[in-house]
Design a protein around this motif. Structure first.
Motif, PDB file in Angstrom:
ATOM      1  N   ARG A 171       0.859  -1.152   0.024  1.00  0.00           N
ATOM      2  CA  ARG A 171       0.086  -0.033   0.000  1.00  0.00           C
ATOM      3  C   ARG A 171       0.704   1.127  -0.099  1.00  0.00           C
ATOM      4  N   ARG A 212      -0.531   4.330   0.583  1.00  0.00           N
ATOM      5  CA  ARG A 212      -1.003   5.146   1.974  1.00  0.00           C
ATOM      6  C   ARG A 212      -1.086   3.709   2.788  1.00  0.00           C
ATOM      7  N   THR A 213      -0.993   4.263   4.170  1.00  0.00           N
ATOM      8  CA  THR A 213      -1.032   3.258   5.145  1.00  0.00           C
ATOM      9  C   THR A 213      -1.883   3.989   6.017  1.00  0.00           C
ATOM     10  N   ASP A 214      -2.218   3.094   7.201  1.00  0.00           N
ATOM     11  CA  ASP A 214      -3.057   3.973   8.514  1.00  0.00           C
ATOM     12  C   ASP A 214      -1.981   4.503   9.209  1.00  0.00           C
TER      13      ASP A 214
END
Lengths: 244, 243
Positions: free
Chosen positions: A240, A242-244
């Motif tokens: 990913r 973008r990740t959390d």
């Protein structure tokens, strides 16, 4: 996709491998040692060895690439280098193809040495060598793609290594090498139908034992390419940006 | 979208970030002008790293906007223009300094000579062929900085770059940052050590995901009447709580 991103990733991974002499030695030497062991295990039963050795040889790159890729990607995730890469212009596909190229070179070296030993010195019949090597290459790529996917579910190298007995060993047990699939209990045979390794084994076994390459090999190869594409898509989805 | 050279380089408006069910940044707005050094200061856990991740485009955003060089952070055209230095040295330990930098230079598509240039800048000229894993902690973080610099970024975002460095190295790094800013690079540097605040032209002070103050070192001293910036920050917080 950019060729420079792909090539520089492949070169980078190869430089990392090259510096790790022990891993390279293990990748190259271990399969040949195992096959030699097998040859003497079946001393005086050359026919049995001839039936088992070629498919084994073709399956080995699957195992090696699975484990090498899952650990390498896990390192990339935990060391923060993946996050850095995701902030750069590199495309995810460049990263995956770069890895595939570098590990492909390693698989080629491994299969090359093991084939020379198995067919050249241990006396196994080298039928349809080109098709056979193609299947071994496919098996290596499949192992890599599944390793990439598996790495997303491991938090440590201990876990990544355990994925081998958890996800790969069952496939080996029911692929038809130990017990012909037709003789298995119904549910086991059904299970073996959904495992990629079953098709790898089936194709390798057919190629190495038949005088002409049966059409079934082509069908197996198509199924394997399907598995490969699915595994690559799943693997890419775990990278990913973008990740959390 | 073209890369704007006018207007703010980094601009957040009502930025909201939720991580693992917890709201880390509820509603953040600020802007940063070109060619400046902005300090992002606040205690550990105040949301500095999350904000930095949002600026470089690796953080999921729950609401609001964060723009870099005139468009959404992390869009493909801007990724090559933003350098990111993570808290831990995120470089390949099994490669040499030069091999690491060569890889990041190729990915960024910057000129080849950038490698030798940044090795000089971070003071690792004698260690170019040394495997990173055999370097000291301070040297490693300089390799990590060099890996961001090698892409010739217009915006450089650094997450706690001076943690664990000895004082001499810290001074050297800050003079590197100032030189970069003079050459037009926009820098944002996070730190939980207030004594680094004096090195910045602009201060964003954070606490619990909120911007407590958007000021300058002089402004902070004047508004609190404290000469020491650490104490000034504390005073600001207690003042805020009382209000």
């Amino acid at each position: 996709m950019s060729t420079s991103g792909t090539l520089s990733t492949a070169l980078r991974v190869l430089s990392q491998l090259r510096r790790d002499h022990r891993t390279v030695a293990l990748i190259v030497v271990v399969p040949s040692v195992l096959l030699t062991l097998l040859r003497f295990l079946f001393d005086g039963q050359q026919a049995t060895f001839d039936r088992i050795a070629p498919p084994m040889l073709g399956l080995i790159p699957f195992f090696t690439m699975f484990i090498v890729t899952s650990v390498a990607m896990l390192r990339e995730r935990t060391s923060g280098t993946l996050e850095r890469l995701m902030s750069t212009p590199i495309a995810k596909i460049d990263l995956i193809v770069g890895y595939a190229m570098a590990f492909g070179v390693a698989a080629l070296l491994q299969v090359g040495v093991a084939s020379t030993i198995t067919f050249g010195f241990l006396g196994a019949p080298s039928n349809h060598l080109v098709v056979f090597l193609g299947l071994a290459g496919l098996s290596a790529l499949l192992g890599m793609a599944l390793g990439l996917f598996a790495s997303a579910f491991a938090n440590s190298e201990f876990q990544a290594v355990q994925f081998m007995p958890a996800f790969v060993l069952p496939q080996l047990l029911v692929c038809g090498l130990f017990v012909p699939r037709a003789l298995m209990v119904g549910w086991l045979e059904a299970l073996s139908n959904v495992f990629p390794l079953t098709y790898t084994y089936d194709a390798l076994e057919l190629v190495s034992t038949r005088q002409t390459v049966p059409g079934q090999v082509g069908r197996d190869a198509i199924v394997l390419v399907g598995f490969l594409v699915a595994a690559l898509i799943l693997g890419a989805a775990t990278l990913r940006r973008r990740t959390d | 979208m073209p890369l704007s050279t006018e207007g703010p380089v980094i601009e957040a408006s009502h930025l909201k970030v939720v991580r693992g069910g917890t709201t880390v940044l509820p509603d953040l707005s600020f802007s940063v002008a070109a060619g400046s050094v902005t300090g992002l200061l606040g205690p550990s856990g105040s949301g500095k790293s999350t904000l930095i991740r949002a600026i470089v485009g690796v953080q999921h955003i729950a609401g609001g906007e964060i723009n870099v060089l005139g468009g959404p952070a992390g869009r493909p055209e801007v990724r090559g223009r933003v350098g990111y230095v993570t808290q831990d040295a995120s470089v390949y330990e099994d490669l040499t300094v030069r091999e690491n930098l060569r890889y990041f230079q190729r990915i960024a598509g910057s000129p080849r000579d950038a490698v030798e240039e940044v090795i000089e800048v971070v003071g690792l000229a004698d260690f170019g062929n040394r495997v990173v894993g055999r370097l000291s902690g301070g040297q490693r973080s300089r390799v990590s900085l060099a890996a961001a610099l090698v892409g010739k970024p217009d915006v450089l975002v650094l997450d706690e770059p001076t943690v664990g460095l000895d004082p001499v190295l810290r001074v050297e790094l800050w003079s590197t940052f100032h030189r970069l800013a003079e050459s037009g690079v926009t820098l944002m540097v996070s730190s939980h050590v207030m004594d680094e605040a004096d090195e910045c032209q602009r201060l964003l002070l954070m606490r619990d995901g909120h911007l407590v103050a958007d000021t300058t070192p002089t402004g902070l001293r004047d508004s609190t009447g404290e000469a020491d910036l650490g104490r000034a920050f504390l005073r600001l917080i207690t003042h805020e709580e009382a209000a």
